[in-house]
Design an enzyme around this catalytic site. Structure first.
Site, mmCIF file in Angstrom:
data_model
loop_
_atom_site.group_PDB
_atom_site.id
_atom_site.type_symbol
_atom_site.label_atom_id
_atom_site.label_comp_id
_atom_site.label_asym_id
_atom_site.label_seq_id
_atom_site.Cartn_x
_atom_site.Cartn_y
_atom_site.Cartn_z
ATOM 1 N N ASP A 230 7.151 -2.741 -4.563
ATOM 2 C CA ASP A 230 7.043 -2.617 -6.059
ATOM 3 C C ASP A 230 6.374 -1.601 -6.727
ATOM 4 O O ASP A 230 5.786 -0.777 -6.131
ATOM 5 C CB ASP A 230 6.368 -4.135 -6.388
ATOM 6 C CG ASP A 230 6.364 -4.159 -7.809
ATOM 7 O OD1 ASP A 230 7.200 -4.378 -8.539
ATOM 8 O OD2 ASP A 230 5.140 -4.408 -8.551
ATOM 9 N N ASP B 258 5.524 -1.295 -10.888
ATOM 10 C CA ASP B 258 4.598 -1.732 -11.757
ATOM 11 C C ASP B 258 3.401 -2.492 -11.323
ATOM 12 O O ASP B 258 3.521 -3.582 -10.814
ATOM 13 C CB ASP B 258 5.253 -2.306 -13.160
ATOM 14 C CG ASP B 258 5.848 -1.566 -14.059
ATOM 15 O OD1 ASP B 258 5.245 -0.156 -14.447
ATOM 16 O OD2 ASP B 258 7.108 -1.522 -14.098
#
Length: 266
Positions: A19, A21
């Site tokens: 991922d 953010d």
């Protein structure tokens, strides 16, 4: 589609799916949130998203969607922007979001958003063992390109084999669509991969796609339910910056190493 099969001599993940953010860097707390507040000021709005308020908005995936949700839930004053919002609410929100993206890029370019502990180290350890890297994010392609360019050193930018972003799928995390797309692009099976996430929504998405998940939570996600994670830590850690383990296997070196990841697959 024929997928690559795991070699018995190579027990480690064939790919790490990161991922972006909150996982690669604290982009939410020191990047996106102040950038939103800068955009609000640019539009003459008196809105201010505190850390607590922003945390409550993170339940909504996507920046534009988050703005619409805030407008509907909190009914903030429009401060002279009522006519523009009434004419075309979607276009108005899009303009605010574009402003936010400019401010976010300025913060990224200025070095205000460093990588979290252990991210670059673990990526390089993985690449050295022939493991492929992917970025799997709800962010749009322009936002992903910005973060990839400004957050990652040049060697790691070049090492990213696959990206999957929010504007490529019908449903963002916590739906499994992004991880399913990444598996297709990698031509790998779910059991050959390990996701690295920071939040419960990402963990849910990875597990729904059949992928084991390592969670490195942060100040915005601490306290969420990570019981489905193979390992949950406060960050990946460095030799001089030990990670705190919430649950999962003990960290023999005090930080998450690539050689420790084989036991997390499944």
């Amino acid at each position: 589609m024929n997928r690559v099969t795991h070699s018995p001599a190579q027990p480690w993940p064939s790919a790490l799916l990161f991922d972006v953010d909150g996982t690669l860097a604290d982009t939410e707390g020191v990047g996106h949130r102040p950038a939103y507040n800068d955009a609000f000021a640019e539009f003459g709005l008196t809105w201010h998203w505190s850390a607590e308020l922003y945390r409550s908005l993170l339940v909504v995936a996507g920046g534009r969607e988050r703005l619409h949700y805030y407008l509907e839930r909190d009914r903030p004053p429009l401060d002279g922007q009522a006519d523009a919002a009434a004419r075309d609410a979607a276009a108005w929100v899009d303009a605010i979001h574009r402003s936010k993206t400019r401010h976010f890029e300025h913060r990224l370019a200025g070095g205000a958003v460093p990588l979290r502990p252990g991210v670059a180290r673990l990526m390089r350890e993985a690449v050295a063992q022939g493991c492929r890297l992917a970025l799997v994010t709800n962010a749009s392609r322009p936002s992903l390109d910005l973060m990839r360019r400004h957050l990652l050193p040049s060697d790691l930018q070049a090492a990213i084999a696959v990206t999957a972003c929010g504007d490529e799928v019908g449903a963002k995390k916590p739906a499994p669509d992004l991880y399913s797309l990444a598996l297709d692009k990698l031509d790998l099976a779910a059991h050959q991969c390990l996701a690295v996430e920071d939040a419960g929504s990402g963990l849910t998405a990875a597990r729904a796609a059949g992928i084991a998940c390592l969670v490195a939570y942060n100040d915005d996600t601490v306290g969420q339910d990570f019981s489905a994670a193979a390992l949950a830590v406060d960050h990946l850690g460095e030799p001089d910056t030990p990670a705190a383990r919430l649950h999962g296997p003990e960290l023999a070196a005090g930080h998450v190493r690539f050689i420790d990841l084989a036991g997390l697959l499944g």
